[in-house]
Structure formats: C-alpha cells, structure tokens
Motif scaffolding. Structure first.
Motif, PDB file in Angstrom:
ATOM      1  N   LEU A   1      49.804 -38.552 -19.756  1.00  0.00           N
ATOM      2  CA  LEU A   1      50.574 -37.359 -20.114  1.00  0.00           C
ATOM      3  C   LEU A   1      49.651 -36.238 -20.587  1.00  0.00           C
ATOM      4  CD1 LEU A   1      53.355 -39.235 -22.074  1.00  0.00           C
ATOM      5  CD2 LEU A   1      53.776 -37.832 -20.042  1.00  0.00           C
TER       6      LEU A   1
ATOM      7  N   GLU B   1      46.518 -35.522 -20.047  1.00  0.00           N
ATOM      8  CA  GLU B   1      45.673 -34.852 -19.051  1.00  0.00           C
ATOM      9  C   GLU B   1      46.437 -33.759 -18.309  1.00  0.00           C
ATOM     10  OE1 GLU B   1      42.249 -36.410 -17.049  1.00  0.00           O
ATOM     11  OE2 GLU B   1      43.028 -38.445 -17.412  1.00  0.00           O
ATOM     12  N   ARG B   2      47.757 -33.937 -18.163  1.00  0.00           N
ATOM     13  CA  ARG B   2      48.569 -32.921 -17.507  1.00  0.00           C
ATOM     14  C   ARG B   2      48.845 -31.738 -18.431  1.00  0.00           C
ATOM     15  NH1 ARG B   2      53.438 -36.575 -14.805  1.00  0.00           N
ATOM     16  NH2 ARG B   2      52.120 -38.109 -13.716  1.00  0.00           N
ATOM     17  N   LEU B   3      48.731 -31.979 -19.758  1.00  0.00           N
ATOM     18  CA  LEU B   3      49.163 -30.979 -20.734  1.00  0.00           C
ATOM     19  C   LEU B   3      48.016 -30.222 -21.404  1.00  0.00           C
ATOM     20  CD1 LEU B   3      51.941 -33.174 -22.413  1.00  0.00           C
ATOM     21  CD2 LEU B   3      52.326 -31.190 -20.932  1.00  0.00           C
TER      22      LEU B   3
ATOM     23  N   GLN C   1      58.580 -37.828 -23.912  1.00  0.00           N
ATOM     24  CA  GLN C   1      58.249 -37.453 -22.549  1.00  0.00           C
ATOM     25  C   GLN C   1      59.491 -37.455 -21.658  1.00  0.00           C
ATOM     26  OE1 GLN C   1      56.266 -40.656 -20.163  1.00  0.00           O
ATOM     27  NE2 GLN C   1      56.184 -41.742 -22.133  1.00  0.00           N
TER      28      GLN C   1
ATOM     29  N   GLY D   1      57.043 -35.124 -16.531  1.00  0.00           N
ATOM     30  CA  GLY D   1      55.763 -34.964 -17.217  1.00  0.00           C
ATOM     31  C   GLY D   1      55.800 -33.995 -18.376  1.00  0.00           C
ATOM     32  N   SER D   2      56.939 -33.350 -18.615  1.00  0.00           N
ATOM     33  CA  SER D   2      57.066 -32.453 -19.768  1.00  0.00           C
ATOM     34  C   SER D   2      57.335 -33.277 -21.025  1.00  0.00           C
ATOM     35  CB  SER D   2      58.198 -31.447 -19.549  1.00  0.00           C
ATOM     36  OG  SER D   2      59.455 -32.124 -19.480  1.00  0.00           O
TER      37      SER D   2
ATOM     38  N   PRO E   1      53.618 -29.456 -17.961  1.00  0.00           N
ATOM     39  CA  PRO E   1      52.278 -29.649 -17.383  1.00  0.00           C
ATOM     40  C   PRO E   1      51.660 -28.329 -16.953  1.00  0.00           C
ATOM     41  CG  PRO E   1      53.774 -31.319 -16.575  1.00  0.00           C
ATOM     42  CD  PRO E   1      54.614 -30.326 -17.319  1.00  0.00           C
ATOM     43  N   GLU E   2      50.352 -28.220 -17.197  1.00  0.00           N
ATOM     44  CA  GLU E   2      49.659 -27.000 -16.795  1.00  0.00           C
ATOM     45  C   GLU E   2      49.463 -26.987 -15.279  1.00  0.00           C
ATOM     46  OE1 GLU E   2      46.045 -26.798 -19.043  1.00  0.00           O
ATOM     47  OE2 GLU E   2      47.086 -26.230 -20.890  1.00  0.00           O
TER      48      GLU E   2
END
Length: 422
Positions: free
Chosen positions: A141, A143-145, A396, A400-401, A420-421
């Motif tokens: 999680l 790494e996506r944020l 979560q 992925g948010s 997520p970015e």
C-alpha cells in the motif's frame, strides 16, 4: 540498579527473583566484588587510623626527646602513605567492579508477572475492536501512496524511510494528533535533547548492557532510542517534594536504534526502522502512586488506538519477555489485517525504583524524615510509524486508497482519503 544492603541481607531471595528471568545465582558476582571492596575499605580505614595515631605520636616522641622513636614513626608513616595510596586506587577499582556487576543485572519482576522464557508465556488481559482479515500488507500500500524505499537506501541504507506527499502528511498528522491527545490526558508537553551523555542512558538502563543497540557520536554523545531517556533523566540527581508528585510528561521525538540484536527481524516495510518517531509518556511517582499511574498510562495509550478505530489487544508480558529495566510491562498490540497478525505498538512499563537508583532521583516525604527513591514509569503513546502501518492496513480500500480516520482529518486539511499517486 539494586539496593546492595537488601541484596546482602537476602541473597537467596534476590536469586529466586532473578531466576524467574532466567538468571541463575545472579547475586554471586556482585557479592564477590562487594566483599572484596569492603575488605579493602576495612584495611584502608585501619591504615588511615594508624597513620593519624603515628603522626600524633611523632610529636609526642620529639617533645620528650626520643628522636629514635620519632624516626621510627616517621618511617612507619611514610610506608603507610604508600600503602594508603595503593589501597585507595584498589578501592576505586573495586568500586567500579561492584558497579559494573550491579549495572548488568535487570530489574526484579513484580509478583503478579507471569513466569515464562519468552513471549509465548505472555498473558492476554484485554481485547478491543473487531479483528478482520483482508487486503494488502502495508508495504504494498505504502509504495503506491508515497513511500520510496529505493531513495532511502541510496541516502542512508537499509531500515530508513522516505515518505512523500499525502503519506508524509498522514505521518505528521498522526504524531500531532497523538501528542495533542496525551496533553489532553494530563501529560505536560516537553521538548528534549535527542543527543545525551552516557550517564543518561545508564540511568534508564540502556547502558552499559545494550551499547551495541545505540548510535554513538564522535564526541561521546548518544542518540536517544526513545524520549524516555531524556524525560526520565529530568529528575536525575534531584530531590523532589512529595507534593510535586506525580509528574507526567510527554514528548514527540525522533528515535534512533541500531537494532544490533534484531538481525533478520521485520526487515520488510516500515515496522523496524533505525530512525522513527514516537510519542513518549513518562511518569515520576511515589511508590504508593505507581500502580494506579501504570493503569492510567495504559489507558492513555489505549485511548489513542480506540479514537482511531484500530483493533488491539493488551498483553501482560512474562518474565522472559520484559525489558531490562521493567518490573512489570503491558504491551499493546495492534491488529494488522493485511499481515494477519497482532503487532506491538506500545510497551508500557513500571520500573519501580530501579532507574531512580541509577539516577539518584529521590523525593522528600511530606511530614517525614529523610528521602526515598521515586518510582518511574514509561510507555509509548504511540509509535508513529507503526500506527501509520496500522491505519494503512485497517482502512485500505480495494482500489488502493486509504480512508483517513475522522480524528486525523483536521490535521490533514479536511482530506478524507489518500489515493495512490500517479
């Protein structure tokens, strides 16, 4: 540190207590060193007394014209001076040996602490919230944020973190929310040194035994592993009035741990870092106040978890799982649904007078004579990075948010969700 008078009076009882922590015949080394010191001191006192008597006798011999006796006494005094100097050096060495042996011994466990060799003997005493199992673990999680482990590795190596964007803001929000919560719970906010001298770490029990777990600077200062060190040492070498107690302090600080004894453990993600932030709680009390203060501190840490909606359990640690300075410890373990495990997020300990003896921290009883050692307590309220992990896993969504718990939204400018970015 232990009361040597009590140890001499009942070495068998002392050994029985530390045998519960897996240490057999723990008193032997201290008592051997102490016996040597006392023998040196006894001989030294006799030599000092004889030197004084002989010095006085020199004048008396000269007064009556007995120069031969005066010369004999002068020779004896000269020999005594040499012997006294040697004995004083030996006494200093023996004193250091007693201290070295005594400082290596952990605190005695409280009577109601369960016996056991390790965490398998810990006792669950409370559980709060519904522990669900779902979703991803926090590293996936994060790494996506906005977590960038590669950047951290390039800058500092393993077990450091770089957080960006909304994830960095959430980390900051958690620390500020926790600090505000503990101030509201009656703890006085403090801002304290991150670098301390060695005696401060000796006072709280990290030195000399756990030096390899600390970071040391070139000018012989040490980075704090927890704000417990700075906060507890505020009463170092002080005599307080009973009316001042209890003292309750809190601080949000970076913490630094070499983790030399944790090789291979929790190497993934943000769980075990060399640098992290934590809100620390410390209380200084009379012996009579300590048990109630321990429960109060546990409740203050649990209130943060409950406000955030994070399921947890409270564990009473066994004798084999307690920290070196603790006589009784409760761990709070937060539920991580992605990993499917409970993970320690706060350790809250009653240290009795163990740290106070090492720091020479006392109080003067109201209406009484003399002084007594204070009791010290400490705990996390909470570890920021581990709380971030728990929020990510518990809130979560499939896309992925991460939903931001309502108490944190004012610290996030009203933001309700981390996405997520791109």
């Amino acid at each position: 540190m232990h009361d040597l008078k009590a140890l001499r009076a009942d070495p068998e009882g002392f050994d029985r207590a530390l045998l519960r922590r897996g240490m057999a015949c723990a008193s032997a080394a201290v008592l051997t060193a102490d016996a040597r010191l006392r023998a040196i001191q006894t001989a030294l006192q006799a030599d000092l007394a004889r030197r004084n008597d002989a010095s006085k006798a020199i004048g008396e011999a000269l007064a009556r014209g007995d120069t031969a006796e005066a010369e004999r006494l002068k020779a004896e005094v000269a020999a005594l001076k040499v012997r006294i100097a040697e004995a004083e050096a030996a006494a200093a060495e023996a004193t250091a040996a007693v201290e070295r042996e005594a400082l290596a011994l952990p605190n005695l466990p409280a009577a109601d602490v369960p016996d056991g060799a390790d965490e398998s003997a810990n006792l669950e005493v409370k559980r709060w919230g519904a522990a669900r199992r779902f979703g991803l673990e926090h590293d996936a999680l994060a790494e996506r944020l906005g977590w960038d482990p590669a950047a951290a590795a390039r800058i500092a190596g393993a077990r450091f973190a770089v957080l960006g964007g909304g994830l960095a803001r959430l980390h900051r929000a958690l620390g500020q929310f926790m600090l505000d919560a503990q101030v509201a719970a009656g703890y006085r906010e403090m801002w304290v040194p991150l670098l301390v001298r060695a005696p401060a770490l000796v006072g709280t029990g990290q030195l000399p035994k756990f030096g390899d777990d600390q970071f040391r600077t070139t000018d012989d200062r040490w980075l704090i592993p927890t704000a417990e060190v700075s906060l507890t040492n505020l009463v170092r070498e002080q005599i307080l009035e009973e009316a001042q107690l209890p003292l309750r302090w809190t601080a949000l600080t970076p913490c630094f741990r070499a983790e030399a004894g944790a090789a291979g453990r929790d190497t993934r993600g943000l769980i075990r870092q060399h640098q992290f932030e934590k809100v620390e709680l410390v209380a200084i009390t009379t012996p009579e106040q300590a048990e109630a203060e321990h429960q109060r501190m546990v409740a203050a840490a649990e209130a943060v978890l409950e406000a955030l909606g994070l399921p947890y359990r409270r564990m009473l640690l066994s004798t084999g799982d307690m920290g070196f300075a603790a006589r009784k410890t409760f761990d709070l373990e937060v539920w991580l649904p992605g990993a499917g495990v409970f993970r320690e997020i706060s350790s809250i300990s009653d240290c009795g007078e163990f740290q106070a003896r090492r720091m020479q921290a006392r109080f003067r009883p109201a209406g009484g004579k003399g002084t007594r050692f204070v009791h010290t307590l400490n705990g996390s309220g909470l570890a920021v990075g581990r709380t971030l992990v728990a929020v990510l896993e518990n809130f979560q969504a499939p896309d992925g948010s991460v939903t931001i718990p309502p108490p944190l939204r004012p610290y996030m400018g009203g933001l309700e969700t981390l996405v997520p970015e791109a």
